[in-house]
Design a protein around this motif. Structure first.
Motif, mmCIF file in Angstrom:
data_model
loop_
_atom_site.group_PDB
_atom_site.id
_atom_site.type_symbol
_atom_site.label_atom_id
_atom_site.label_comp_id
_atom_site.label_asym_id
_atom_site.label_seq_id
_atom_site.Cartn_x
_atom_site.Cartn_y
_atom_site.Cartn_z
ATOM 1 N N PRO A 357 4.095 -6.734 3.146
ATOM 2 C CA PRO A 357 5.242 -6.796 2.235
ATOM 3 C C PRO A 357 5.528 -5.482 1.523
ATOM 4 O O PRO A 357 6.511 -5.383 0.800
ATOM 5 C CB PRO A 357 4.807 -7.878 1.237
ATOM 6 N N VAL A 358 4.667 -4.497 1.684
ATOM 7 C CA VAL A 358 4.857 -3.191 1.055
ATOM 8 C C VAL A 358 4.824 -2.126 2.142
ATOM 9 O O VAL A 358 4.421 -2.385 3.271
ATOM 10 C CB VAL A 358 3.763 -2.918 -0.006
ATOM 11 N N MET A 359 5.257 -0.930 1.793
ATOM 12 C CA MET A 359 5.254 0.182 2.735
ATOM 13 C C MET A 359 4.006 1.028 2.494
ATOM 14 O O MET A 359 3.971 1.852 1.592
ATOM 15 C CB MET A 359 6.516 1.027 2.574
ATOM 16 N N PRO A 360 2.947 0.848 3.300
ATOM 17 C CA PRO A 360 1.720 1.618 3.073
ATOM 18 C C PRO A 360 1.914 3.068 3.508
ATOM 19 O O PRO A 360 2.665 3.371 4.439
ATOM 20 C CB PRO A 360 0.686 0.913 3.965
ATOM 21 N N ALA A 361 1.208 3.946 2.838
ATOM 22 C CA ALA A 361 1.230 5.355 3.224
ATOM 23 C C ALA A 361 0.326 5.553 4.437
ATOM 24 O O ALA A 361 -0.777 5.012 4.486
ATOM 25 C CB ALA A 361 0.753 6.223 2.066
ATOM 26 N N PRO A 362 0.779 6.306 5.449
ATOM 27 C CA PRO A 362 -0.066 6.525 6.631
ATOM 28 C C PRO A 362 -1.310 7.321 6.272
ATOM 29 O O PRO A 362 -1.278 8.214 5.417
ATOM 30 C CB PRO A 362 0.852 7.294 7.585
ATOM 31 N N MET A 363 -2.422 6.995 6.938
ATOM 32 C CA MET A 363 -3.691 7.671 6.698
ATOM 33 C C MET A 363 -4.146 8.335 7.986
ATOM 34 O O MET A 363 -4.190 7.697 9.043
ATOM 35 C CB MET A 363 -4.737 6.674 6.221
ATOM 36 N N ALA A 364 -4.520 9.612 7.896
ATOM 37 C CA ALA A 364 -4.912 10.366 9.082
ATOM 38 C C ALA A 364 -6.160 9.787 9.722
ATOM 39 O O ALA A 364 -6.317 9.827 10.947
ATOM 40 C CB ALA A 364 -5.140 11.834 8.711
ATOM 41 N N ARG A 365 -7.056 9.217 8.918
ATOM 42 C CA ARG A 365 -8.315 8.754 9.475
ATOM 43 C C ARG A 365 -8.132 7.586 10.443
ATOM 44 O O ARG A 365 -8.984 7.358 11.294
ATOM 45 C CB ARG A 365 -9.280 8.353 8.352
ATOM 46 N N ALA A 366 -7.026 6.876 10.350
ATOM 47 C CA ALA A 366 -6.806 5.770 11.286
ATOM 48 C C ALA A 366 -6.596 6.282 12.701
ATOM 49 O O ALA A 366 -7.012 5.646 13.673
ATOM 50 C CB ALA A 366 -5.607 4.939 10.837
ATOM 51 N N ALA A 367 -5.942 7.430 12.834
ATOM 52 C CA ALA A 367 -5.712 7.998 14.155
ATOM 53 C C ALA A 367 -6.882 8.825 14.642
ATOM 54 O O ALA A 367 -6.981 9.112 15.836
ATOM 55 C CB ALA A 367 -4.450 8.860 14.140
ATOM 56 N N GLN A 368 -7.772 9.211 13.751
ATOM 57 C CA GLN A 368 -8.899 10.056 14.124
ATOM 58 C C GLN A 368 -10.189 9.271 14.310
ATOM 59 O O GLN A 368 -11.188 9.831 14.767
ATOM 60 C CB GLN A 368 -9.119 11.130 13.047
ATOM 61 N N ALA A 374 -16.056 3.280 10.717
ATOM 62 C CA ALA A 374 -15.468 4.401 9.980
ATOM 63 C C ALA A 374 -14.214 3.995 9.223
ATOM 64 O O ALA A 374 -13.743 4.737 8.358
ATOM 65 C CB ALA A 374 -15.154 5.539 10.941
ATOM 66 N N LEU A 375 -13.653 2.831 9.548
ATOM 67 C CA LEU A 375 -12.404 2.387 8.930
ATOM 68 C C LEU A 375 -12.619 1.242 7.941
ATOM 69 O O LEU A 375 -11.651 0.654 7.454
ATOM 70 C CB LEU A 375 -11.412 1.946 10.019
ATOM 71 N N ILE A 376 -13.868 0.880 7.690
ATOM 72 C CA ILE A 376 -14.138 -0.151 6.688
ATOM 73 C C ILE A 376 -13.950 0.461 5.291
ATOM 74 O O ILE A 376 -14.526 1.503 4.965
ATOM 75 C CB ILE A 376 -15.563 -0.715 6.831
ATOM 76 N N GLY A 377 -13.117 -0.189 4.519
ATOM 77 C CA GLY A 377 -12.909 0.269 3.147
ATOM 78 C C GLY A 377 -13.799 -0.494 2.183
ATOM 79 O O GLY A 377 -14.025 -1.698 2.345
ATOM 80 N N TYR A 378 -14.300 0.197 1.189
ATOM 81 C CA TYR A 378 -15.165 -0.448 0.186
ATOM 82 C C TYR A 378 -14.720 -0.039 -1.209
ATOM 83 O O TYR A 378 -14.493 1.149 -1.479
ATOM 84 C CB TYR A 378 -16.633 -0.065 0.393
ATOM 85 N N ASP A 379 -14.543 -1.042 -2.059
ATOM 86 C CA ASP A 379 -14.149 -0.804 -3.447
ATOM 87 C C ASP A 379 -15.372 -1.031 -4.334
ATOM 88 O O ASP A 379 -15.745 -2.174 -4.613
ATOM 89 C CB ASP A 379 -13.028 -1.765 -3.834
ATOM 90 N N PRO A 380 -16.037 0.050 -4.777
ATOM 91 C CA PRO A 380 -17.266 -0.139 -5.565
ATOM 92 C C PRO A 380 -17.008 -0.780 -6.925
ATOM 93 O O PRO A 380 -17.903 -1.406 -7.496
ATOM 94 C CB PRO A 380 -17.803 1.291 -5.710
ATOM 95 N N ALA A 381 -15.770 -0.639 -7.416
ATOM 96 C CA ALA A 381 -15.495 -1.223 -8.737
ATOM 97 C C ALA A 381 -15.553 -2.740 -8.691
ATOM 98 O O ALA A 381 -15.973 -3.387 -9.656
ATOM 99 C CB ALA A 381 -14.127 -0.749 -9.231
ATOM 100 N N LEU A 559 -1.263 0.384 13.193
ATOM 101 C CA LEU A 559 -0.939 0.693 14.585
ATOM 102 C C LEU A 559 -1.777 1.857 15.095
ATOM 103 O O LEU A 559 -2.228 1.850 16.250
ATOM 104 C CB LEU A 559 0.549 1.024 14.710
ATOM 105 N N ASP A 560 -1.997 2.869 14.246
ATOM 106 C CA ASP A 560 -2.813 4.009 14.663
ATOM 107 C C ASP A 560 -4.243 3.563 14.956
ATOM 108 O O ASP A 560 -4.864 3.999 15.930
ATOM 109 C CB ASP A 560 -2.796 5.089 13.593
ATOM 110 N N ALA A 561 -4.789 2.722 14.081
ATOM 111 C CA ALA A 561 -6.151 2.222 14.311
ATOM 112 C C ALA A 561 -6.201 1.359 15.571
ATOM 113 O O ALA A 561 -7.197 1.388 16.310
ATOM 114 C CB ALA A 561 -6.619 1.423 13.095
ATOM 115 N N LEU A 562 -5.144 0.601 15.823
ATOM 116 C CA LEU A 562 -5.080 -0.221 17.028
ATOM 117 C C LEU A 562 -5.154 0.650 18.284
ATOM 118 O O LEU A 562 -5.916 0.362 19.222
ATOM 119 C CB LEU A 562 -3.781 -1.036 17.015
ATOM 120 N N LEU A 563 -4.381 1.748 18.297
ATOM 121 C CA LEU A 563 -4.421 2.656 19.442
ATOM 122 C C LEU A 563 -5.744 3.405 19.520
ATOM 123 O O LEU A 563 -6.253 3.661 20.614
ATOM 124 C CB LEU A 563 -3.257 3.645 19.368
ATOM 125 N N SER A 564 -6.309 3.753 18.388
ATOM 126 C CA SER A 564 -7.603 4.437 18.401
ATOM 127 C C SER A 564 -8.655 3.561 19.061
ATOM 128 O O SER A 564 -9.491 4.049 19.836
ATOM 129 C CB SER A 564 -8.029 4.791 16.969
#
Length: 793
Positions: A357-368, A374-381, A559-564
């Motif tokens: 529902p929102v427009m996420p900003a593209p992240m280079a690490r998804a394509a790399q 390497a793509l697991i996100g963790y929120d320590p807070a 989509l970048d992570a999907l292709l990666s």
């Protein structure tokens, strides 16, 4: 009106417009034919000259094949009213839209003029049909021989079965009581007014697996549905059959002779049923309006029409921090799902699919990325995991491994690239090949060096006596060993010269080009989410409830992570990974071009698939940032609109008013439609398809008269209403003595022409099937949203 359109209507007609034609006649009607040619030799040029010998004769029998006892089920594109629907249909003439524009005219009716269709649409009730009690539409299944077998109680058609139809071929037929058949069946002279051809642009429609050239045949019933009196709450079941009237020409008259039979047998080529109520229940307008309502009936606002779960908490000051965090996550499209860590601990993780529902900003690490971890996100807070991109990576990897053909092409592509890099590296580090005068590397191979010798007059040199060498010859000294072989190879792979050579090799061959196109095509479909499971797109059913419309953006990082993930198979070392990154920009650019042209390719309007050279032109070899240069948006529709109007028109308008390109429009289920747009729309419109506009009358049986003159004195456009008060009473022209409301075409057409002449102030000429269709078409229903999350209007 043109009787035979000669152009591809889907591209020449503006989106939203239609063309009406009387018919679409084939060059040769279906049937068995005999060609006989004779030739005589005479002694002179005169006609009375003596014939020499016997005449030469040649005979050729052939059959022009065409449907006779059955039609392909895919030929029926739309039924109106929809199958199994209910609504206020008492003032609507049922009709069927056929994908083959010639079908109603492919066969001839004996004793009828050209342009008379062999098909008709009969609207019946249960009490008018005989037998077939086990089928919902009262059809009887059997063989051609059983259908044509003589029956003293049933009148069968005088059908001349073609050579390609066998007695054992299956067919479906109905039996109608003779008196009811005479009451509802059109007369032979009326048939041509109950079928016409339409042209429409199909760019705003799902691709239904047919030859969508934009031309359609429409067969209209001559009877209004049966319905209970006004004020009643009881529905009346109506059964509609598309029947063949071939062989029944003798009884399509005012005083037919049924030869003592009590019923008439007719081939049924398609059938459906619906319920007609005096008050509107679930037609297009009600279903479309229902999309804008919440389950409690209130008007849905902008926030309720995004693809996400409804948050039980408020994201506002004063809300406890944990609840506010949950609200923010849900509002951003995330769903909490069970998650089992590698160490075996059971917890939960946040997941968001590619439709957000929102427009996420593209992240280079998804394509790399080279691994899902390497793509697991963790929120320590908050001690929570974000598994969205990791799931995308694993999804792409699993889909690639499941497709053996793609995996083979990808591994062969990587092997060829590996071999080419080895060759380039050997050439760059070898001192056994001569250099040119400027110190640059000379011929790249021994064969090329030998060719250089031949170009340098080798034979002349061999014929010249050798001179005494000025200095003694010594072999070249071996190159000094590299201090760090790994770093040297890494630097070589990252060099601009290596990148340029690899990119050029994609177009020139060297084992790369033959695998490049299949890879780009497969990855292009992956970018459009074709093989991605629906649960990965919509992880919770509550995000898309029944009778709902949800808008979304497409997450480029997902989509970048999907292709990666798809491109990660076959990588066995860091060298493989680095090599993959070098060609990734070109491969991803080619996949994006395939995705952009995929729908046009399916419709047959796209140019050839992009080759490696086109992809190389649009890709920056040093760019490792993803695939999608332009934002992609879309909608998911889960409604009876999808099943009732399978070729529902969906149009997304850009801020300037132009239509946005449609990247994908497909039925994911009978009631679920997915649309992807190339860009962010300013308006989105859902409308009845142009070729499926309803026929019928307004209140009290009136229709507004429309302009038939291309250059009218009042400046009206063709088909525009002449005036709000210029109407014609259709119900004044019904057959008398029948229980149902059946049009009397013989009375209707002359009266309609007189009314049109009077309304135009001049003669409009003969009124044909297309003219009648234009007058009887009801205004199409549509609902428009101002923006991907706007309110309807």
């Amino acid at each position: 009106m043109s009787p035979s359109p000669q152009h591809p209507a889907r591209d020449t007609i503006p989106v939203g417009d239609i063309e009406l034609h009387d018919n679409y006649l084939p060059a040769l009607a279906a049937g068995d034919y005999r060609v006989e040619v004779t030739h005589a030799l005479r002694t002179g040029p005169q006609e009375n000259a003596q014939v020499v010998g016997e005449e030469f004769t040649a005979v050729q029998n052939f059959t022009v094949r065409g449907p006779q006892v059955a039609i392909d089920t895919t030929a029926v594109l739309a039924r109106q009213p929809p199958d199994a629907s209910s609504g206020r249909y008492a003032e609507v003439l049922p009709h069927v839209v056929l994908g083959d524009p010639m079908l109603p005219w492919e066969r001839t009716m004996r004793g009828a003029p050209a342009g008379t269709p062999w098909l008709a649409l009969l609207v019946l009730t249960d009490d008018q049909l005989v037998g077939g009690t086990t089928a919902p539409t009262r059809t009887i299944s059997g063989t051609v021989a059983e259908f044509l077998a003589d029956d003293p109680a049933v009148l069968k058609p005088e059908l001349r079965v073609e050579a390609d139809v066998g007695d054992a071929d299956p067919c479906a037929y109905i039996k109608v009581a003779a008196t009811d058949f005479h009451a509802v069946a059109p007369r032979l002279g009326e048939l041509r007014f109950l079928a016409h051809c339409r042209g429409a642009n199909t760019g705003d429609r799902p691709i239904l697996g047919i030859e969508e050239d934009g031309l359609f045949a429409v067969v209209v019933a001559g009877r209004f549905p049966a319905a209970a009196p006004p004020g009643s709450t009881t529905g009346t079941k109506n059964i509609v059959h598309l029947v063949s009237l071939e062989g029944h020409e003798k009884i399509l008259v005012d005083n037919p002779d049924f030869q003592g039979r009590t019923s008439v047998a007719l081939l049924s080529l398609a059938s459906w049923s619906f319920w007609a109520y005096p008050d509107r229940q679930a037609d297009f307008a009600d279903l479309a309006e229902g999309l804008t309502r919440t389950p409690d009936g209130a008007r849905a606002g902008r926030e309720e029409m995004w693809l996400r779960l409804t948050s039980p908490y408020s994201d506002a000051d004063g809300t406890p921090a944990p609840r506010r965090q949950v609200a923010r996550r849900l509002n951003d499209g995330y769903v909490p799902l069970p998650y089992l860590t590698r160490s075996g601990e059971a917890t939960y993780g946040w997941y968001r699919g590619p439709l957000t529902p929102v427009m996420p900003a593209p992240m280079a690490r998804a394509a790399q990325a080279t691994t899902a971890d390497a793509l697991i996100g963790y929120d320590p807070a908050w001690g929570s995991f974000d598994m969205s991109l990791a799931t995308a990576f694993e999804t792409g990897r699993a889909l690639a491994l499941a497709d053996a053909a793609f995996a083979q092409h990808l591994l062969a592509f990587k092997h060829a690239a590996h071999h080419l890099v080895d060759t380039l590296h050997h050439q760059a580090t070898s001192n056994h090949l001569p250099s040119d005068g400027d110190g640059q590397q000379g011929p790249s191979t021994a064969r090329a060096a030998f060719g250089t010798l031949l170009d340098g007059h080798l034979l002349t040199a061999l014929a010249t006596p050798p001179g005494k060498p000025a200095t003694p010859w010594t072999p070249p000294a071996p190159a000094a060993p590299l201090a760090d072989v790994t770093q040297a190879l890494d630097d070589f792979l990252r060099s601009e010269a290596t990148r340029a050579t690899l990119t050029k090799a994609l177009a020139d061959g060297d084992g790369l080009a033959e695998h490049f196109t299949p890879l780009a095509q497969w990855l292009g479909r992956l970018l459009l989410l074709y093989p991605v499971p629906f649960t990965h797109l919509v992880p919770d059913e509550r995000m898309l409830p029944q009778e709902s419309l949800r808008f979304f953006h497409v997450d480029p990082s997902w989509l970048d992570a999907l292709l990666s993930g798809a491109l990660s198979i076959g990588a066995q070392s860091s060298r493989d990974t680095l090599q993959d990154q070098i060609v990734a920009a070109t491969v991803r650019a080619a996949a994006a071009r395939v995705a952009a042209a995929h729908r046009d390719t399916l419709r047959g309007t796209a140019s050839d698939a992009p080759g490696p050279e086109e992809a190389a032109d649009t890709a920056d070899p040093g760019d490792d940032l993803g695939t999608s240069a332009r934002p992609i948006s879309g909608l998911l529709l889960r409604s009876a609109l999808v099943s009732g109007w399978p070729n529902l028109a969906v149009r997304a308008g850009a801020p300037g008013g132009a239509l946005l390109p449609v990247l994908r429009m497909d039925h994911l289920a009978p009631t679920v439609l997915l649309c992807l747009f190339d860009g962010i729309p300013a308006t989105v419109e859902l409308a009845e398809p142009q070729e499926g506009f309803r026929f019928g009358v307004e209140d009290h049986g009136l229709i507004p008269l429309r302009n038939l003159l291309p250059h009218s004195a009042g400046g009206l456009r063709l088909g525009e209403q002449i005036g709000t008060d210029v109407t014609f009473p259709v119900w004044d022209h019904l057959r008398t003595g029948t229980s149902g409301r059946v049009l009397d075409i013989g009375s209707l057409i002359p009266a309609l022409r007189a009314a049109l002449d009077a309304a135009h102030g001049t003669s409009v000429g003969p009124v044909g099937p297309a003219d009648l269709a234009m007058q009887m078409v009801k205004v199409p229903e549509a609902i428009c949203f101002t923006g991907p999350n706007g309110d309807p209007r």
